[in-house]
Structure formats: structure tokens, C-alpha cells
Design an enzyme around this catalytic site. Structure first.
Site, mmCIF file in Angstrom:
data_model
loop_
_atom_site.group_PDB
_atom_site.id
_atom_site.type_symbol
_atom_site.label_atom_id
_atom_site.label_comp_id
_atom_site.label_asym_id
_atom_site.label_seq_id
_atom_site.Cartn_x
_atom_site.Cartn_y
_atom_site.Cartn_z
ATOM 1 N N CYS A 113 0.795 -1.223 0.000
ATOM 2 C CA CYS A 113 0.000 0.000 0.000
ATOM 3 C C CYS A 113 0.834 1.283 0.000
ATOM 4 C CB CYS A 113 -0.944 0.002 1.198
ATOM 5 S SG CYS A 113 -2.025 -1.438 1.260
ATOM 6 N N HIS A 252 -3.806 6.724 3.354
ATOM 7 C CA HIS A 252 -4.190 5.471 2.707
ATOM 8 C C HIS A 252 -5.653 5.176 3.005
ATOM 9 C CE1 HIS A 252 -4.168 1.534 1.097
ATOM 10 N NE2 HIS A 252 -4.167 0.915 2.258
ATOM 11 N N ASN A 282 -10.135 -0.672 -0.275
ATOM 12 C CA ASN A 282 -8.681 -0.564 -0.233
ATOM 13 C C ASN A 282 -8.104 -1.072 -1.548
ATOM 14 O OD1 ASN A 282 -5.939 -0.788 0.235
ATOM 15 N ND2 ASN A 282 -6.139 -1.912 2.161
#
Length: 325
Positions: A113, A252, A282
Site C-alpha cells: 500500500c 491510505h 482498499n
């Protein structure tokens, strides 16, 4: 002093949408539980004939068009992904071929990520070395390909998508300060255990759930909050910025509770923290460029605004970057 500036952005998400109500039919869960625990309402899922490269190409072409340049102007392509088309060659090389960036050299990075942060930081170093460079950064994930759709604790979280950015030199605005960290001692908290050289896939383990992404959720949550908060505060300190100076913070997009915890700890107004995870879930490395592009297209950012990007991912890896937009 020359800086590395993001001069254009583009993103792509697949047309297929998987809602929480769709997931209710697949695993024992509910829309109410997912929204309360994560903030996610839907996510985009790639079709079988969509790959990291095809999504990355669409985002890249849009960023190139908006920058008003030719693919032949691109000197370097950096692709951040953990779900590349193949073990080898790199997805960056496939994107290079598909967009016709014949003069570029290309490579992938695998930072989960945190991929977009690491990639634009690498791009900055090339630009500081040679300000004539034009660099394409692509962050793309097909997380649906490594998601266990029978595991209700993880399958509700992830989606597919791609974001791309063109970076060039500028004397007035661009990347200010960077803070990147990792802690390899915690590598097994968020991982795909099978398929690498440590444990290759074979006929005996092909159906094991360890071929999919596994996560120690509570530990990841705790570290994500602490480390992103630490990173944001660090780059603010390095940049000599106060919270009043900030136009917007992009974290994020993994969990609304993580984002809200960071916002409250920083004592920031809601409008200063960008959120779009309710639509996408996500998307790992792609979350930051997708969010940035949406903010730009909505007119939320203007040149000269001070923003911070922060992320946290497997490895563990994390960090933040301050930018004068």
C-alpha cells in the site's frame, strides 16, 4: 532549487461494482457491519480479461494526455504493484510497450500500500539528478486476484484500480520533504505466503487459503494509525508547517476508523482529510493517486496548496510526503 512536481494525474477503476449487499450473498456478513467497521460501501472488481497492465495503461494514457506530452517524451516508468501480470517481466515493461514509450526504461517496485509514496520518492531522486527527466509513475492493483472470497474478515476490504502521475521538474512547487520507513520484523502480519520462492505453488498446496492475502487485522490497524500519524507529524516538522498551513491530507484509504483516528489526533477539520474509500475500498498502492486525481478533478486543490500524502502497507512499510501543489 529544483523540485519534482506532479504535473498531471489519471486513474482508472473497472466498471464492475461489488456492493456490500452482493457480499451478503457470498459470505456471512452485512452491509451494516461492513459500513460500521470499515466505512466501505462498494468496490470495483476487474473482469477476467483486465489485468494490472491493462488498468495501468488506461490510467497512464489519461495522465499523459492531461500533461500534454507524448509517450516518447517519457524517460522512466515506475510501476508500484504487488499484483503484477507476471512474476517476470515487470508490469512496467508491459505498460511501456502498450503506451509506446520506447525511450523509457522501466521497472516495478513491490511495497504494497505504500507503493505510490515510494515510487514518487524514487522519481524525485531521478529528477533532482537530471531536471530534464519526465517520469511516469503507475500504481495499480488487482487485489481481487489474491483475495479469499470465503474469508469474511478480508474479502470486504479490497478492490481493484489504477492511478498514474507524471512528474517533472519545477522551481516553485513540488515535493518538499519525504519520510519513509519499514519494519521487516512484522512481515508476516500482512502477506501472501504461497507463490514465491520460499513456498512455490504446486499440486499439494494449490487450494490452500495461504495463496491469498492474509492479515492480522488488529495489529495492522494499530500500527497503521501510529505510523501514519508519526509520519505526517514528521514531514510537517521537516517542512516547518503548522496544521493551519495544510490544505488537505491524503491518507491510505483502508478503513474509515483509521482515517478518523489520525484526523482527530492531528486536530484537523473534516474537510482537510480526503476520503473516498466508501466507493473503492482498499486498492493498496492505487489508493493515493486515485484520491489525488479525484480531488483535482473536483477542484479541491489549486497550485500552491500545501498537502501531505501518507500510507501504510505490508512489509511493514509506511511514510509521508509533503508537497506544495
Amino acid at each position: 532549487m529544483v523540485k519534482a512536481k506532479i504535473t498531471s494525474l489519471g486513474h482508472y477503476v473497472p466498471e464492475k461494482i461489488l456492493t456490500n449487499f452482493d457480499l451478503e450473498k457470498m459470505v456471512e456478513t452485512s452491509d451494516e457491519w461492513i459500513v460500521k467497521r470499515t466505512g466501505i460501501k462498494e468496490r470495483h472488481i476487474a473482469e477476467k480479461n483486465e489485468y494490472a497492465s491493462t488498468m495501468g495503461v488506461k490510467a497512464a494514457k489519461l495522465a499523459i494526455e492531461r500533461a500534454g506530452i507524448s509517450p516518447l517524451d517519457i524517460d522512466i516508468i515506475i510501476c508500484a504493484t504487488i499484483t503484477g501480470d507476471y512474476v517476470t517481466p515487470s508490469t512496467a515493461c508491459i505498460i511501456q510497450s502498450e503506451i509506446g514509450a520506447e525511450k523509457a526504461f522501466s521497472f516495478d517496485i513491490s511495497v504494497a500500500c505504500s507503493g505510490f509514496l515510494y515510487a514518487i520518492s524514487i522519481a524525485e531522486k531521478f529528477i533532482l539528478e537530471d531536471p530534464s527527466k519526465k517520469i511516469l509513475v503507475v500504481a495499480v492493483e488487482k487485489l481481487s486476484s489474491i483475495t479469499n472470497w470465503q474469508d469474511r474478515s478480508t474479502c470486504v476490504l479490497f478492490g481493484d484500480g489504477a492511478g498514474a502521475a507524471i512528474l517533472e521538474s519545477d522551481e516553485n512547487s513540488g515535493i518538499c520533504k519525504t519520510f519513509l520507513k519499514s519494519d521487516g520484523r512484522l512481515y508476516d502480519y500482512l502477506m501472501v505466503a504461497l507463490g514465491g520462492s520460499h513456498e512455490p505453488l504446486d499440486i499439494n498446496n494449490i487450494n490452500s487459503p495461504l495463496r491469498y492475502l492474509t492479515m492480522q487485522g488488529n495489529a495492522v490497524f494499530k500500527h497503521a494509525v501510529n505510523k501514519m500519524l508519526e509520519s505526517i507529524e514528521k514531514v510537517m516538522e521537516l517542512s516547518f508547517w503548522k496544521k493551519e498551513d495544510l490544505k488537505m491530507v491524503f491518507t491510505h484509504q483502508a478503513n474509515i476508523r483509521i482515517i478518523e483516528s489520525i484526523r482527530k489526533s492531528l486536530d484537523l477539520e473534516e474537510e482537510k482529510v480526503f476520503i473516498n474509500l466508501e466507493k473503492y475500498g482498499n486498492t493498496s498502492a492505487a489508493t493515493l493517486p486515485i484520491a489525488l486525481d479525484e480531488a483535482v478533478q473536483k477542484g479541491l486543490l489549486k497550485r500552491g496548496d500545501k498537502i501531505i500524502l501518507s500510507s501504510f502497507g505490508g512489509g511493514f512499510t509506511w511514510g509521508a510526503i509533503s508537497i506544495v501543489w
